[in-house]
Scaffold this motif. Sequence first.
Motif, PDB file in Angstrom:
ATOM      1  N   GLU A   1      41.809 -67.831 -35.473  1.00 37.13           N
ATOM      2  CA  GLU A   1      41.725 -67.789 -36.929  1.00 37.13           C
ATOM      3  C   GLU A   1      40.273 -67.861 -37.417  1.00 37.13           C
ATOM      4  O   GLU A   1      39.923 -67.348 -38.460  1.00 37.13           O
ATOM      5  CB  GLU A   1      42.501 -68.974 -37.502  1.00 37.13           C
ATOM      6  N   PHE A   2      39.435 -68.501 -36.601  1.00 36.78           N
ATOM      7  CA  PHE A   2      38.047 -68.709 -37.026  1.00 36.78           C
ATOM      8  C   PHE A   2      37.199 -67.447 -36.917  1.00 36.78           C
ATOM      9  O   PHE A   2      36.061 -67.436 -37.353  1.00 36.78           O
ATOM     10  CB  PHE A   2      37.410 -69.829 -36.202  1.00 36.78           C
ATOM     11  N   LYS A   3      37.764 -66.410 -36.295  1.00 37.37           N
ATOM     12  CA  LYS A   3      37.026 -65.158 -36.191  1.00 37.37           C
ATOM     13  C   LYS A   3      36.415 -64.754 -37.527  1.00 37.37           C
ATOM     14  O   LYS A   3      35.309 -64.253 -37.601  1.00 37.37           O
ATOM     15  CB  LYS A   3      37.969 -64.039 -35.765  1.00 37.37           C
ATOM     16  N   VAL A   4      37.196 -65.026 -38.561  1.00 39.26           N
ATOM     17  CA  VAL A   4      36.775 -64.578 -39.884  1.00 39.26           C
ATOM     18  C   VAL A   4      35.444 -65.200 -40.297  1.00 39.26           C
ATOM     19  O   VAL A   4      34.675 -64.614 -41.047  1.00 39.26           O
ATOM     20  CB  VAL A   4      37.897 -64.884 -40.911  1.00 39.26           C
ATOM     21  N   LEU A   5      35.147 -66.372 -39.729  1.00 38.18           N
ATOM     22  CA  LEU A   5      33.881 -67.020 -40.070  1.00 38.18           C
ATOM     23  C   LEU A   5      32.678 -66.209 -39.626  1.00 38.18           C
ATOM     24  O   LEU A   5      31.580 -66.374 -40.155  1.00 38.18           O
ATOM     25  CB  LEU A   5      33.816 -68.404 -39.410  1.00 38.18           C
TER      26      LEU A   5
ATOM     27  N   MET B   1      28.106 -60.990 -39.263  1.00 39.81           N
ATOM     28  CA  MET B   1      28.052 -59.636 -38.713  1.00 39.81           C
ATOM     29  C   MET B   1      27.489 -58.666 -39.746  1.00 39.81           C
ATOM     30  O   MET B   1      26.648 -57.822 -39.432  1.00 39.81           O
ATOM     31  CB  MET B   1      29.443 -59.177 -38.290  1.00 39.81           C
ATOM     32  N   VAL B   2      27.951 -58.825 -40.969  1.00 37.23           N
ATOM     33  CA  VAL B   2      27.439 -57.959 -42.034  1.00 37.23           C
ATOM     34  C   VAL B   2      25.943 -58.197 -42.196  1.00 37.23           C
ATOM     35  O   VAL B   2      25.134 -57.274 -42.225  1.00 37.23           O
ATOM     36  CB  VAL B   2      28.165 -58.248 -43.362  1.00 37.23           C
ATOM     37  N   TRP B   3      25.592 -59.448 -42.252  1.00 32.97           N
ATOM     38  CA  TRP B   3      24.187 -59.853 -42.427  1.00 32.97           C
ATOM     39  C   TRP B   3      23.314 -59.256 -41.334  1.00 32.97           C
ATOM     40  O   TRP B   3      22.282 -58.639 -41.595  1.00 32.97           O
ATOM     41  CB  TRP B   3      24.173 -61.388 -42.443  1.00 32.97           C
ATOM     42  N   LEU B   4      23.756 -59.426 -40.069  1.00 36.17           N
ATOM     43  CA  LEU B   4      22.964 -58.897 -38.955  1.00 36.17           C
ATOM     44  C   LEU B   4      22.918 -57.372 -38.991  1.00 36.17           C
ATOM     45  O   LEU B   4      21.871 -56.780 -38.739  1.00 36.17           O
ATOM     46  CB  LEU B   4      23.544 -59.352 -37.616  1.00 36.17           C
ATOM     47  N   SER B   5      24.037 -56.766 -39.313  1.00 39.39           N
ATOM     48  CA  SER B   5      24.039 -55.303 -39.332  1.00 39.39           C
ATOM     49  C   SER B   5      23.050 -54.774 -40.348  1.00 39.39           C
ATOM     50  O   SER B   5      22.293 -53.847 -40.071  1.00 39.39           O
ATOM     51  CB  SER B   5      25.428 -54.765 -39.685  1.00 39.39           C
ATOM     52  N   VAL B   6      23.065 -55.384 -41.529  1.00 44.92           N
ATOM     53  CA  VAL B   6      22.178 -54.889 -42.577  1.00 44.92           C
ATOM     54  C   VAL B   6      20.728 -55.194 -42.236  1.00 44.92           C
ATOM     55  O   VAL B   6      19.858 -54.339 -42.330  1.00 44.92           O
ATOM     56  CB  VAL B   6      22.545 -55.509 -43.941  1.00 44.92           C
TER      57      VAL B   6
ATOM     58  N   ARG C   1      31.500 -60.822 -28.423  1.00 48.67           N
ATOM     59  CA  ARG C   1      30.568 -61.919 -28.676  1.00 48.67           C
ATOM     60  C   ARG C   1      29.208 -61.643 -28.044  1.00 48.67           C
ATOM     61  O   ARG C   1      28.171 -61.852 -28.666  1.00 48.67           O
ATOM     62  CB  ARG C   1      31.144 -63.217 -28.124  1.00 48.67           C
ATOM     63  N   VAL C   2      29.229 -61.157 -26.793  1.00 46.23           N
ATOM     64  CA  VAL C   2      27.961 -60.895 -26.106  1.00 46.23           C
ATOM     65  C   VAL C   2      27.114 -59.938 -26.926  1.00 46.23           C
ATOM     66  O   VAL C   2      25.913 -60.134 -27.096  1.00 46.23           O
ATOM     67  CB  VAL C   2      28.214 -60.320 -24.696  1.00 46.23           C
ATOM     68  N   PHE C   3      27.760 -58.934 -27.488  1.00 53.40           N
ATOM     69  CA  PHE C   3      27.022 -57.961 -28.290  1.00 53.40           C
ATOM     70  C   PHE C   3      26.344 -58.629 -29.486  1.00 53.40           C
ATOM     71  O   PHE C   3      25.159 -58.434 -29.745  1.00 53.40           O
ATOM     72  CB  PHE C   3      27.976 -56.860 -28.764  1.00 53.40           C
ATOM     73  N   TRP C   4      27.117 -59.443 -30.212  1.00 51.63           N
ATOM     74  CA  TRP C   4      26.529 -60.052 -31.410  1.00 51.63           C
ATOM     75  C   TRP C   4      25.499 -61.116 -31.063  1.00 51.63           C
ATOM     76  O   TRP C   4      24.534 -61.311 -31.792  1.00 51.63           O
ATOM     77  CB  TRP C   4      27.621 -60.627 -32.320  1.00 51.63           C
ATOM     78  N   MET C   5      25.715 -61.775 -29.931  1.00 56.69           N
ATOM     79  CA  MET C   5      24.707 -62.756 -29.522  1.00 56.69           C
ATOM     80  C   MET C   5      23.403 -62.060 -29.146  1.00 56.69           C
ATOM     81  O   MET C   5      22.319 -62.587 -29.347  1.00 56.69           O
ATOM     82  CB  MET C   5      25.218 -63.591 -28.340  1.00 56.69           C
ATOM     83  N   LEU C   6      23.508 -60.849 -28.607  1.00 53.21           N
ATOM     84  CA  LEU C   6      22.304 -60.073 -28.321  1.00 53.21           C
ATOM     85  C   LEU C   6      21.546 -59.786 -29.619  1.00 53.21           C
ATOM     86  O   LEU C   6      20.347 -59.993 -29.714  1.00 53.21           O
ATOM     87  CB  LEU C   6      22.690 -58.744 -27.674  1.00 53.21           C
ATOM     88  N   LEU C   7      22.294 -59.327 -30.607  1.00 55.70           N
ATOM     89  CA  LEU C   7      21.649 -59.031 -31.901  1.00 55.70           C
ATOM     90  C   LEU C   7      21.050 -60.301 -32.495  1.00 55.70           C
ATOM     91  O   LEU C   7      20.017 -60.273 -33.140  1.00 55.70           O
ATOM     92  CB  LEU C   7      22.661 -58.442 -32.875  1.00 55.70           C
TER      93      LEU C   7
END
Lengths: 275, 383, 295
Positions: free
Chosen positions: A4-8, A13-18, C113-119
């Motif tokens: 359930e915490f995935k959503v956190l 992810m958006v922040w890093l992508s941008v 997770r590994v991917f995002w931790m890399l970023l």
Amino acid sequence: MNKEFKVLSRPYMVWLSVLVFIPILAMLVISFSNLNSSVSMSELVLSVSHFNLLWESSTLIAFRNSILFATITTFISFVLGYFIAYEIKLSKFKNKFILLTFVILPMWSNLILRTESLANIMSENNILKSIIGFNIFGNISGTWIAVLFGLVFTYMPFMILSVYTALEKIDFALEEAALDLGLRPIKKFWKVVFPLSFKGVVTGSIMVFLPTLAGFAIPKILSRGQIVFIGNIIEQKFIYTNYNHGALLAVVILIFILGSILLLTKFDKEGETLL
Amino acid sequence: MKRIILMTFVLSLSLIFVACSSSPKLRLLNWGEYINDAVVEKFEAETGIDLIISVADSNELFYSKIKSQTTAFDLVIPSDYMIEKMVEEDMLIELDYSKLDNRAEVTYMDGVVQIFDSMSETTLARSNKTINYYDFAVPYFWGTFGIIYNNRVEGLEEALNEHGWDVYFEADTYFPTARRGMYDVPQFAYAAAMMYLGNNPNDYSTEYLNQVQAVIEGADFIEWGDDTLKRNVEADNLDMAFVYTGDYLDRLYMQLEEGKTLEEVRSDFDIYIPDTTMVFIDCMVIPNTATNIDGAHQFINFLLDPVNAALNAEVVGYAVAFDEAFNQITSYLDSADTWRHNWATANSIYYNMEVERTFYPLTTLNPNDVDAIGTMIQNVITG
Amino acid sequence: MEKEHASIQDYGYRDFSTLNRIYQVFKKVLIVLIVLGLYISIIVIAIQSLNESRNLSDFTRLSFQWYGNILQEEELMQAIRNTFLVSSIATVLATFLGTFFAIGLYALSKKVRVFWMLLNNVPILNADIVTGFSLMLMFRLLMVIFPNIFGLFTLVMAHLFFTIPYVILSVMPKLKETDPNLMDAAMDLGVRPYKALVKVVIPAIKAGIFSGMLLALTMSIDDFAISYFNTGAGFDNLSIWIYAVIGRRNLTPSVYAFSTLLTIFTLFGLLIYQFLQRQKKGRKNEKNNFNDIRS
């Protein structure tokens, strides 16, 4: 952990992508083209002409310096930092967080002030000499020893903090069990404590290695401008608004480092020690 | 979770509402500690304008700050070559001299006029445009470059006075054990070597570049620094370095203030200004991001008053740009106040305009050439 | 160890007590040397701040004048205020957000997770000036909607950008160590997931959060390049000010004085905190001895 915490993680992810992806893409475009502040879109040409820079002897030497110094710094920080972290863990002092804050406290003073004061007392005539009458460092200003000393003692707190965080959790009962089973303290350390704290070592190494590799202020000041790191070249390029070259070098470093981390995770069978 | 969102929300809101005061503001982008606080106070008291100063340490950072338009600066104080670049890229607005009454009260010093002329000349030669830089810029401070040297080294002073640049660059011939330092700005190193070779430091060709590389390698520099150069010469950790004359005066003023005499300081370390040398000028210009153009003119007009210009020079080691202000400073030669007397003496020695010198202000080279120079210097350092 | 005919050495026992004693001494010396290494620059800064002369290579006379001077240095004071404001906001937000992001990332499947931790490493790895520049370009896009965005807001956002990764990096290993059953147990007892998170998981990863916070504060308080590009409206922090002054002019020793004060006050704060804690513990101990032994 609960799915359930995935959503956190979504906002991050958006922040890093941008803020990471788009700039990296932009840097790629810049390094493969003649795009800069005075070129209009219509004159934009893709080219690899900047790549000559990579074979320039100064660039290669700077790469070598960065990697060499970062590796040695990480290793020394690991040996000394682990030792300190372990002593903190063993100490009878109740408030461990006070000791940790004490360790990192020097870093709250400005990096330039700290490095310049180091450079000051490493040179021939300095303020300490004028008080105590002799040079504690000798005259090492401008040498690789000075740079290494500065790097190690600037970034070691990162190692101490990460290793301690990992050590903190190790159950004392485990250590006692090891001793009861007849392991000598040294063996107990290698067989039980060290493997359990390895995650902290990896995190600490990343935190020491990366800023050392990309940094420029410490080598510049302590080597008196004579030892060039790749960070120095990138900084120069950006300051003199040669974004093409600066972006190219930055991208090369990024690919190089992220690639090697990825490679490590591939070789890591259990896959959990690293990321 | 609700609490989390609420907290984040409140915090970001508090970030957005930044308190604003009501008096009109003037945003100045300046070098660090490059203005006398007394001048700021006087200006604010006289005009009721709130002067907000941002600082940076290089012309290039000024440029990127203006170019990025992240802050609407009303006034910037860049150097000569950067002004050329900014004018070329249409980043500055023309001054309205009807708002600058004090301009009629002052005469620019000869050196300043020379620099302005030479800026126009290089622009003409490069882009075939006739630009009168007086339309954009009013001088703030200016100064020469020189070789700061350690007077504790026997015979160095005499050698410099006799052989000039040669002593600095020919490490094989003169003082092989002397510790030499250079500014870590590639174009400064290039220009210094070009002047040693007897060329115009603003000329560039691959052939020159190779010659310069040989010259710089021959000088055997042990330090590539900035402010550290002057301090190391002062502390006897370095023997020669090519620096702003103002760098030396900075340290000189500091030591004078602490009770040393001019002779004492000069016997420790001094500066030699070659007959052919580089000069720079910092000017007040109004970038086209400006919102308070009127206020910017008021500020420029304020500093065109020789009294204010001299007041500003009390804490900054560079040369004032107006004859009137310079005369006011040198009139203190007879002053009973030791500090003022020394200040006047220093100005008359180091900014003595009676000596015939060839001044070269740096110009903005073609980006590829700047880059080639930078790479060449890096190769020398790592080589 | 006393010797007997059939000594215990014969059974493989080796006497390490001399070696151990040497090691104990060696250990103490090493600790002192390392602490000295960490603090030598701070000590030198303190000496520079106590020097009457502004000359950094010659100690003339002891003087406290630079301490009194701090308040009169207006630009310096402004820079100090700005630094504290930005760093405290950024640290609180980064610790808070970073912890929850880390939990979120940890809940992902390993590959993702590994991917995002890399970023996540990129902001730490990238040269500051590159990060600063690219962030500035991104924030500039927002200027179309909010023309006066540059200033405190962008500065805090930029600081969040490079501090959150440090928090995540220090929280993540702790998360991996926590017992997955903890959460399940709590939820079996009928606690809702987010409540369980706050009540069970957060306490278990406390040490990681704390070291993440320390790292975030440390990085934020000392940043120059990223701050330089992302500040606006005259909102300069201490590092920007120091860089600008050091290049062409002389730093006032009041900067050293401030730096020394910061160190000394923190040390004192720590001591007082320790003292108070001990007092509290002392009182607690009387009734609660058992708990103390276990912890």
